[in-house]
Scaffold this motif. Structure first.
Motif, PDB file in Angstrom:
ATOM      1  N   ARG A   1       0.854  -1.351   0.072  1.00  0.00           N
ATOM      2  CA  ARG A   1       0.076  -0.103   0.022  1.00  0.00           C
ATOM      3  C   ARG A   1       1.014   1.197   0.006  1.00  0.00           C
ATOM      4  O   ARG A   1       0.473   2.329  -0.525  1.00  0.00           O
ATOM      5  CB  ARG A   1      -0.861   0.070   1.328  1.00  0.00           C
ATOM      6  CG  ARG A   1      -2.076  -1.208   1.282  1.00  0.00           C
ATOM      7  CD  ARG A   1      -2.969  -0.971   2.575  1.00  0.00           C
ATOM      8  NE  ARG A   1      -2.245  -1.244   3.704  1.00  0.00           N
ATOM      9  CZ  ARG A   1      -1.893  -0.436   4.638  1.00  0.00           C
ATOM     10  NH1 ARG A   1      -2.052   0.853   4.521  1.00  0.00           N
ATOM     11  NH2 ARG A   1      -1.087  -0.693   5.674  1.00  0.00           N
TER      12      ARG A   1
ATOM     13  N   ALA B   1      -7.311  -2.640 -12.990  1.00  0.00           N
ATOM     14  CA  ALA B   1      -7.993  -2.167 -11.894  1.00  0.00           C
ATOM     15  C   ALA B   1      -7.712  -1.227 -11.027  1.00  0.00           C
ATOM     16  O   ALA B   1      -8.348  -0.378 -10.455  1.00  0.00           O
ATOM     17  CB  ALA B   1      -8.559  -3.416 -11.220  1.00  0.00           C
ATOM     18  N   ILE B   2      -6.034  -1.363 -10.847  1.00  0.00           N
ATOM     19  CA  ILE B   2      -5.580  -0.467  -9.801  1.00  0.00           C
ATOM     20  C   ILE B   2      -5.709   1.127 -10.416  1.00  0.00           C
ATOM     21  O   ILE B   2      -5.761   1.905  -9.436  1.00  0.00           O
ATOM     22  CB  ILE B   2      -4.165  -0.743  -9.717  1.00  0.00           C
ATOM     23  CG1 ILE B   2      -4.008  -2.012  -8.551  1.00  0.00           C
ATOM     24  CG2 ILE B   2      -3.295   0.021  -9.144  1.00  0.00           C
ATOM     25  CD1 ILE B   2      -4.099  -1.600  -7.144  1.00  0.00           C
ATOM     26  N   GLU B   3      -5.508   1.090 -11.822  1.00  0.00           N
ATOM     27  CA  GLU B   3      -5.501   2.477 -12.371  1.00  0.00           C
ATOM     28  C   GLU B   3      -6.927   3.190 -12.245  1.00  0.00           C
ATOM     29  O   GLU B   3      -6.907   4.364 -11.912  1.00  0.00           O
ATOM     30  CB  GLU B   3      -5.266   2.210 -13.955  1.00  0.00           C
ATOM     31  CG  GLU B   3      -4.800   3.565 -14.588  1.00  0.00           C
ATOM     32  CD  GLU B   3      -3.662   4.218 -14.026  1.00  0.00           C
ATOM     33  OE1 GLU B   3      -3.406   5.647 -14.499  1.00  0.00           O
ATOM     34  OE2 GLU B   3      -2.845   3.651 -13.527  1.00  0.00           O
ATOM     35  N   SER B   4      -7.877   2.192 -12.328  1.00  0.00           N
ATOM     36  CA  SER B   4      -9.225   2.892 -11.844  1.00  0.00           C
ATOM     37  C   SER B   4      -9.352   3.169 -10.530  1.00  0.00           C
ATOM     38  O   SER B   4     -10.049   4.088  -9.979  1.00  0.00           O
ATOM     39  CB  SER B   4     -10.348   1.861 -12.247  1.00  0.00           C
ATOM     40  OG  SER B   4     -10.035   1.592 -13.628  1.00  0.00           O
ATOM     41  N   ASP B   5      -8.916   2.187  -9.670  1.00  0.00           N
ATOM     42  CA  ASP B   5      -9.130   2.309  -8.061  1.00  0.00           C
ATOM     43  C   ASP B   5      -7.920   2.100  -7.202  1.00  0.00           C
ATOM     44  O   ASP B   5      -7.843   0.597  -7.265  1.00  0.00           O
ATOM     45  CB  ASP B   5     -10.340   1.541  -7.543  1.00  0.00           C
ATOM     46  CG  ASP B   5     -10.641   1.592  -6.064  1.00  0.00           C
ATOM     47  OD1 ASP B   5      -9.975   2.424  -5.564  1.00  0.00           O
ATOM     48  OD2 ASP B   5     -11.430   0.876  -5.676  1.00  0.00           O
ATOM     49  N   PRO B   6      -6.901   2.968  -7.010  1.00  0.00           N
ATOM     50  CA  PRO B   6      -5.627   2.497  -6.387  1.00  0.00           C
ATOM     51  C   PRO B   6      -5.876   1.935  -4.899  1.00  0.00           C
ATOM     52  O   PRO B   6      -5.301   0.969  -4.585  1.00  0.00           O
ATOM     53  CB  PRO B   6      -4.909   3.728  -6.297  1.00  0.00           C
ATOM     54  CG  PRO B   6      -5.536   4.779  -7.411  1.00  0.00           C
ATOM     55  CD  PRO B   6      -6.966   4.374  -7.394  1.00  0.00           C
ATOM     56  N   GLY B   7      -7.058   2.006  -4.446  1.00  0.00           N
ATOM     57  CA  GLY B   7      -7.217   1.320  -3.018  1.00  0.00           C
ATOM     58  C   GLY B   7      -7.826  -0.104  -3.224  1.00  0.00           C
ATOM     59  O   GLY B   7      -8.322  -0.627  -2.144  1.00  0.00           O
ATOM     60  N   ASP B   8      -8.105  -0.576  -4.558  1.00  0.00           N
ATOM     61  CA  ASP B   8      -8.767  -1.893  -4.605  1.00  0.00           C
ATOM     62  C   ASP B   8      -8.073  -2.914  -4.095  1.00  0.00           C
ATOM     63  O   ASP B   8      -7.086  -3.247  -4.652  1.00  0.00           O
ATOM     64  CB  ASP B   8      -9.361  -2.179  -6.249  1.00  0.00           C
ATOM     65  CG  ASP B   8      -9.993  -3.328  -6.364  1.00  0.00           C
ATOM     66  OD1 ASP B   8     -10.155  -4.103  -5.277  1.00  0.00           O
ATOM     67  OD2 ASP B   8     -10.489  -3.428  -7.469  1.00  0.00           O
TER      68      ASP B   8
ATOM     69  N   HIS C   1       2.293   4.911  -7.001  1.00  0.00           N
ATOM     70  CA  HIS C   1       1.482   4.276  -8.023  1.00  0.00           C
ATOM     71  C   HIS C   1       2.252   4.216  -9.207  1.00  0.00           C
ATOM     72  O   HIS C   1       2.243   2.783  -9.803  1.00  0.00           O
ATOM     73  CB  HIS C   1       0.426   5.432  -8.139  1.00  0.00           C
ATOM     74  CG  HIS C   1      -0.575   4.639  -9.424  1.00  0.00           C
ATOM     75  ND1 HIS C   1      -1.310   4.031  -9.309  1.00  0.00           N
ATOM     76  CD2 HIS C   1      -0.690   5.049 -10.826  1.00  0.00           C
ATOM     77  CE1 HIS C   1      -2.206   3.642 -10.439  1.00  0.00           C
ATOM     78  NE2 HIS C   1      -1.450   4.360 -11.075  1.00  0.00           N
TER      79      HIS C   1
END
Length: 390
Positions: free
Chosen positions: A195, A243-250, A199
């Motif tokens: 975490r 998916a991380i690009e859309s939501d880094p906290g996923d 990014h």
């Protein structure tokens, strides 16, 4: 047609996932009977988070010392310093916690401890060289008495390799060192540890893991087991990184990424030779100061284009793993990395056309130049690839 089919099993014990890093490190130290654990760690993790302190607390009196001074391109100078500290600590287990530079540092520290190398010049003569037969000649390392475990915070996957890259900053030269027992005994995959990873480093290092899978698939010396595993890894990384690009906290996306890195690196783990992307990437890092995690998005589309005639079946599988069936693999990879916001050209990472001849000449000393899917006959072939990526 592949010229051989051979699968090598690495000298490692286990991959651990779903367990916090601190607990896993302490349990592994106990399992291995270690009493003097030396940590080589990311400075950011050590000074900006409590992750390393958690490990020290979990180890208790087993903790013998910590080193957090490794630069981005693992340097001989800092490796010698870490070795001196590990020897003074009487370390009987080395633990790497951080990115690829930290993991590579821990590997070479094992060998430096074994040979008492506490000066940067001491590594001369131990590097892997290319023989007259174009085959790698590992240096004369003895088996190390001390082994290591690794908890990576990035996705590049170097922890699955029994070799490492170390830069001699005085000569601006990145060299490969290899010994089977540099392979970590255990690898700890903890998505919570990641975490803290910036990014761009996270997604860029993910493409570096994909590089391992792509070059294993294209290698004339791959095998069916590696092919199947790395293909699955490429798909997991493709889906996870987008998916991380859309939501880094996923958290599920992060889990897909770390599992994808593991699987995509399977060819590297069982010593399927890599190709020109690795060879050129090593030079871009050591000679041109390009961050390792940016080499793949810049170079891989051009490598695939150059290799297309020699790896058509593999490139079909690569395009399918990138969810672009029937498309050109190089174009599909370029489109994917654009979605991640990563650089696409050598110019974008500060490499000028005037450096191409030096890069090409230096790359001819890299072992993976001679295991590329399409044979590289000389520096002019490397220059042709660089022009495609300019």
């Amino acid at each position: 047609m592949r010229d051989q089919c051979l699968h090598l099993f690495p000298p490692m014990d286990r991959v651990i996932y779903g367990v916090p890093t601190a607990r896993a490190v302490a349990e592994e130290a106990k399992r291995l009977g270690a009493r003097r654990v030396f940590l080589i760690v990311s400075r950011t993790l050590n000074t900006k988070t409590d992750e390393i302190e958690k490990v020290r607390v979990a180890l208790g009196d087993r903790h013998a010392g910590s080193f957090d001074g490794m630069p981005q391109h693992t340097s001989r100078i800092e490796c010698a310093e870490a070795t001196q500290q590990a020897l003074e600590a009487r370390a009987d287990l080395v633990v790497a916690i951080g990115g690829g530079s930290v993991v590579d540092a821990a590997k070479i520290v094992l060998m430096c401890m074994e040979h008492g190398l506490t000066d940067a010049d001491g590594l001369d003569g131990f590097e892997v060289t290319v023989g007259a037969d174009k085959r790698p000649r590992p240096g004369p390392f003895r088996d190390p008495k001390v082994r290591m475990i690794a908890a990576p915070s990035t996705l590049s996957g170097g922890e699955y390799n029994a070799g490492c890259l170390v830069t001699d900053p005085r000569r601006k030269l990145k060299q490969t060192f290899f010994h089977p027992l540099m392979m970590p005994l255990s690898i700890i995959l903890d998505q919570d540890l990641t975490r803290h990873t910036p990014h761009t480093l996270w997604v860029g290092s993910g493409t570096r893991a994909m590089d391992h899978g792509i070059e294993a698939l294209c290698s004339p010396r791959g095998n069916p087991l590696a092919d199947a595993v790395v293909t699955r890894g490429l798909r997991l990384l493709h889906d996870g990184l987008l998916a991380i690009e859309s939501d880094p906290g996923d958290p599920e996306a992060r889990r897909l990424c770390i599992l994808g890195s593991w699987l995509s690196s399977h060819g590297l783990q069982c010593r399927v030779p890599m190709g020109a992307s690795h060879a050129i990437g090593h030079v871009l890092g050591g000679t041109c100061d390009v961050p390792h995690y940016l080499c793949t998005p810049v170079m891989m589309p051009s490598i695939l284009q150059f290799n297309k005639s020699a790896s058509q079946e593999a490139q079909v599988a690569i395009a399918e793993a990138l969810r672009a069936p029937g498309e050109d693999a190089g174009a599909a990879f370029a489109a994917f990395t654009r979605k991640l916001g990563l650089p696409q050209t050598l110019r974008a990472v500060g490499v000028a056309d005037s450096q191409f001849d030096l890069i090409a000449k230096t790359a001819m000393g890299e072992i993976f130049t001679y295991t590329n899917a399409r044979p590289i006959r000389g520096p002019s072939d490397i220059v042709d690839i660089l022009k495609l990526a300019a």
